[in-house]
Design a protein around this motif. Structure first.
Motif: not given
Length: 178
Positions: A154-172
């Motif tokens: 669950f702690a690692e998932a926190l970083a994975l959420y940030g990675l996913i949001v980062g990818i979405i923002l770079t596409v935007k």
């Protein structure tokens, strides 16, 4: 009567004004700061998590050396956080063009880097603390291993959420500078 030369001069001024709004010479600064912050903050989280969990593994290894390889999992999970930051930093830095980069793209890349980097920092701190206490507790009671692993996931998932949001923002960011 309106002269055609005056109309053309006025239209040229409008076109230059629109171009000045769309691009800004300071925009790449924000984009590159996003790339740097993704890498720096996520690596800080990875370093803290590795160090803190590594101290727990070393301490536990004195009591139960047969459990050292099983208890190295938090150190590996903390190291993955740096890879998340590296991925976003590369995506951001390759998405910054030499010309025609707007403030929207710069801010979006900054937000992407901060989202990934700070979530990696938070996850690294969590993994380090849980890993340290978890491997010490696992040395005393082996039934705690599954619980420790769930918390680490669950702690690692926190970083994975940030990675996913980062990818979405770079596409935007690439779609907003047109």
């Amino acid at each position: 009567m309106v002269k055609p030369a005056a109309v053309l001069a006025f239209l040229a001024t409008l076109v230059q004004g629109v171009d000045a709004i769309q691009t800004d010479p300071t925009a790449p600064f924000f984009g590159f700061m996003g790339a740097a912050s993704a890498l720096v903050f996520s690596c800080m989280g990875a370093a803290y998590g590795t160090a803190k969990a590594g101290v727990g593994v070393a301490s536990m290894g004195v009591m139960r050396p047969e459990l050292v390889m099983k208890s190295i999992v938090p150190v590996i999970m903390a190291g993955v956080l740096g890879i998340y930051g590296l991925v976003i930093a590369v995506i951001i830095s390759t998405g910054i063009p030499d010309t025609g980069y707007c403030m929207y793209g710069g801010y979006a890349h900054l937000a992407a880097g901060l989202a990934c980097g700070l979530s990696g920092l938070a996850a690294g701190m969590t993994i380090g603390i849980v890993g340290d206490a978890g491997v010490r507790a696992n040395a005393q009671q082996e039934k705690l291993f599954v619980g420790m692993m769930l918390i680490l996931i669950f702690a690692e998932a926190l970083a994975l959420y940030g990675l996913i949001v980062g990818i979405i923002l770079t596409v935007k960011a690439t779609s907003g500078c047109k």
